[in-house]
Design an enzyme around this catalytic site. Structure first.
Site, PDB file in Angstrom:
ATOM      1  N   GLU A 106      21.375-119.153  72.599  1.00  0.00           N
ATOM      2  CA  GLU A 106      20.333-118.193  72.264  1.00  0.00           C
ATOM      3  C   GLU A 106      20.738-117.343  71.078  1.00  0.00           C
ATOM      4  O   GLU A 106      21.920-117.113  70.830  1.00  0.00           O
ATOM      5  CB  GLU A 106      20.068-117.276  73.460  1.00  0.00           C
ATOM      6  CG  GLU A 106      19.438-117.991  74.623  1.00  0.00           C
ATOM      7  CD  GLU A 106      19.391-117.121  75.869  1.00  0.00           C
ATOM      8  OE1 GLU A 106      18.365-117.156  76.551  1.00  0.00           O
ATOM      9  OE2 GLU A 106      20.363-116.410  76.150  1.00  0.00           O
ATOM     10  N   CYS A 119      21.513-111.358  66.391  1.00  0.00           N
ATOM     11  CA  CYS A 119      22.690-111.541  67.243  1.00  0.00           C
ATOM     12  C   CYS A 119      22.816-113.040  67.492  1.00  0.00           C
ATOM     13  O   CYS A 119      21.881-113.660  68.008  1.00  0.00           O
ATOM     14  CB  CYS A 119      22.467-110.776  68.543  1.00  0.00           C
ATOM     15  SG  CYS A 119      23.742-111.044  69.789  1.00  0.00           S
ATOM     16  N   CYS A 126      31.177-119.942  77.415  1.00  0.00           N
ATOM     17  CA  CYS A 126      32.337-119.161  76.996  1.00  0.00           C
ATOM     18  C   CYS A 126      33.464-119.398  77.988  1.00  0.00           C
ATOM     19  O   CYS A 126      33.227-119.477  79.193  1.00  0.00           O
ATOM     20  CB  CYS A 126      31.983-117.675  76.939  1.00  0.00           C
ATOM     21  SG  CYS A 126      33.360-116.637  76.359  1.00  0.00           S
ATOM     22  N   CYS A 130      34.862-113.522  81.875  1.00  0.00           N
ATOM     23  CA  CYS A 130      34.672-112.125  82.308  1.00  0.00           C
ATOM     24  C   CYS A 130      33.723-112.148  83.516  1.00  0.00           C
ATOM     25  O   CYS A 130      32.625-112.703  83.428  1.00  0.00           O
ATOM     26  CB  CYS A 130      34.085-111.286  81.179  1.00  0.00           C
ATOM     27  SG  CYS A 130      35.091-111.352  79.666  1.00  0.00           S
ATOM     28  N   CYS A 133      29.844-111.210  83.450  1.00  0.00           N
ATOM     29  CA  CYS A 133      29.035-111.821  82.395  1.00  0.00           C
ATOM     30  C   CYS A 133      28.513-113.174  82.861  1.00  0.00           C
ATOM     31  O   CYS A 133      29.298-114.031  83.290  1.00  0.00           O
ATOM     32  CB  CYS A 133      29.892-111.981  81.143  1.00  0.00           C
ATOM     33  SG  CYS A 133      29.134-113.008  79.884  1.00  0.00           S
ATOM     34  N   HIS A 240      36.062-102.630  77.460  1.00  0.00           N
ATOM     35  CA  HIS A 240      35.504-102.530  78.822  1.00  0.00           C
ATOM     36  C   HIS A 240      36.403-101.827  79.839  1.00  0.00           C
ATOM     37  O   HIS A 240      35.956-101.543  80.952  1.00  0.00           O
ATOM     38  CB  HIS A 240      35.090-103.894  79.376  1.00  0.00           C
ATOM     39  CG  HIS A 240      34.138-104.644  78.480  1.00  0.00           C
ATOM     40  ND1 HIS A 240      33.062-104.040  77.864  1.00  0.00           N
ATOM     41  CD2 HIS A 240      34.123-105.947  78.072  1.00  0.00           C
ATOM     42  CE1 HIS A 240      32.418-104.945  77.134  1.00  0.00           C
ATOM     43  NE2 HIS A 240      33.034-106.095  77.228  1.00  0.00           N
ATOM     44  N   CYS A 357      20.319-111.338  79.702  1.00  0.00           N
ATOM     45  CA  CYS A 357      21.125-112.488  79.344  1.00  0.00           C
ATOM     46  C   CYS A 357      21.145-113.579  80.390  1.00  0.00           C
ATOM     47  O   CYS A 357      21.213-113.314  81.557  1.00  0.00           O
ATOM     48  CB  CYS A 357      22.564-112.117  79.086  1.00  0.00           C
ATOM     49  SG  CYS A 357      22.704-110.588  78.300  1.00  0.00           S
TER      50      CYS A 357
HETATM   51  S1  SF4 Z   1      31.658-111.024  78.048  1.00  0.00           S
HETATM   52 FE1  SF4 Z   1      30.938-113.144  78.458  1.00  0.00          FE
HETATM   53  S2  SF4 Z   1      30.589-114.073  76.447  1.00  0.00           S
HETATM   54 FE2  SF4 Z   1      31.822-112.207  76.127  1.00  0.00          FE
HETATM   55  S3  SF4 Z   1      33.962-112.957  76.166  1.00  0.00           S
HETATM   56 FE3  SF4 Z   1      33.482-112.334  78.285  1.00  0.00          FE
HETATM   57  S4  SF4 Z   1      32.750-114.237  79.274  1.00  0.00           S
HETATM   58 FE4  SF4 Z   1      32.663-114.572  77.050  1.00  0.00          FE
END
Ligand code: SF4
Length: 395
Positions: A106, A119, A126, A130, A133, A240, A357
């Site tokens: 996206e 963006c 990924c 995390c 996410c 974070h 997302c």
């Molecule tokens: S927040 Fe999501 S997209 Fe960003 S690095 Fe962590 S797992 Fe990957």
């Protein structure tokens, strides 16, 4: 130059066919010559590509007999629109793209009174895992090629030029690598994308360095490499958490490179570029939004050339992770500012188009292809930069 460790060696399977945007100018000229055309045709093709022209019939400066061969060989269609979704009275548009192998990514184009920002995604999925996410839960499908990344920005530039967002024709001014994926885990292709974004026409989009932001969860060797390579784009560090104990769980790559190492690398980048870096911090209810963590973050960043960008988490349905309530956000901001740290709270665009997302891509799951999603902390362009950043850019 620091050799990058294995963590950067993402899967290469499924990479798309060769595209002009993957090539250097010299390589493109050689490729055109191999097709029996004069080398300058590469410049003509590049001009069409960066203007978003894909129909050979519109490439009237090329001989009609050669258009099909040239475009098939060097401008294969890599991104197919699955659908657009708009929000914010037509000023935000999220596009779901299907890649040649069926993977979904996206990009989000956002129009503001003074700028237009896209963006973009640098990977399908990924590998950083995390836990808060949606993208991180699906794992990494593959790196995008440079042309696939560049193509998202080119499409956004064309959409602006064609007046496809509310407000009439305009110009794409900013690009942020805050879509799906960890950009610095796909370093070489992201680096090539930066060249394309910053190079003037016909071989690029001619954006200003300060208008391009690369985000990272803290791949320290890659930050140092970016520093050494001397592109003065804006760096955004997705922190974070200010302490290793929590960050080890929220951003698992922290078990490899600790908070102190990440901040040291970002400081070195700021020293080299003269450009303030952005610290992205997704505020998650009862996880990292406590007053004592605001104080820890304030102590960590006080006196550094950094700006904190707080992002109220955009919750995904069914996820235990939730946004901080407003009073907690306000307290967090107040404590950071009291510590002398410049702080903004990001306006989350596009909530009514599943800006949280992942839901868009998940809804379009195709057989055999993992559903993929934009990361939760995303979208709004980086912090407003101070004068020192503009001066560093020579603008
Ligand atoms: S927040 Fe999501 S997209 Fe960003 S690095 Fe962590 S797992 Fe990957």
């Amino acid at each position: 130059m620091t050799a990058l460790p294995l963590v950067f060696d993402a899967p290469r399977r499924g990479m798309p066919p060769r595209h002009l945007a993957d090539l250097t100018r010299e390589e493109a000229r050689a490729a055109v010559t191999e097709l029996g055309q004069p080398a300058f045709r590469a410049d003509q093709l590049a001009r069409h590509f960066y203007r978003g022209v894909t129909d050979p019939a519109l490439m009237t400066d090329l001989p009609a007999a050669a258009r099909q061969d040239l475009t098939e060989a060097l401008l294969p269609g890599l991104l197919t629109v699955v659908r657009h979704q708009t929000a914010d009275n037509g000023r935000t548009r999220k596009t779901l793209w299907r890649l040649h192998d069926g993977a979904l990514v996206e990009s989000v184009l956002m129009r503001y009174p003074d700028r237009a920002t896209v963006c973009i995604s640098s990977q399908a999925g990924c590998g950083m895992a995390c836990p808060f996410c949606a993208t991180g839960q699906s794992g990494l499908t593959r790196n995008l090629s440079a042309a696939e990344i560049i193509g998202q920005a080119v499409a956004a530039a064309a959409a602006m030029a064609n007046g496809e967002l509310d407000g009439g024709p305009g110009r794409l001014s900013n690009v942020v690598f805050m879509g799906m994926g960890e950009p610095l885990a796909n370093y070489a292709r992201v680096r090539k994308t930066l060249d394309a974004l910053l190079t003037p026409a016909p071989h690029g989009l001619g954006l200003s360095q300060r208008a391009v932001t690369v985000s990272t969860v803290g791949l320290v060797p890659a930050i140092r490499r970016l520093t050494d390579e001397g592109r003065n784009v804006t760096l955004a560090v997705s922190l974070h958490a200010p302490d290793d104990e929590l960050r080890d769980t929220l951003v698992p790559i922290n078990t490899r490179w600790k908070v102190g190492e990440v901040i040291d690398a970002a400081d070195a980048y700021a020293r080299k570029t003269g450009r303030r870096y952005s610290v992205e911090y997704a505020l998650i209810r009862d996880v990292n939004d406590q007053p004592f963590r605001a104080d820890l973050l304030g102590t960590l960043l006080a006196g550094r050339l950094a700006h904190v960008n707080l992002i109220p988490l955009n919750p995904t349905p069914g996820s235990p992770w939730d946004a901080s309530p407003l009073p907690a956000q306000r307290e967090f901001v107040a404590r950071l500012r009291a510590a002398g740290v410049a702080t903004t709270v990001r306006d989350t665009r596009g909530q009514d188009i599943d800006g949280a997302c992942g839901q868009l891509a998940a809804a379009d799951r195709v057989e055999g292809v993992p559903a993929v999603a934009l990361p939760t902390p995303q979208l709004e362009p980086p912090v407003p930069l101070g004068d020192e950043a503009d001066q560093a850019d020579g603008a």
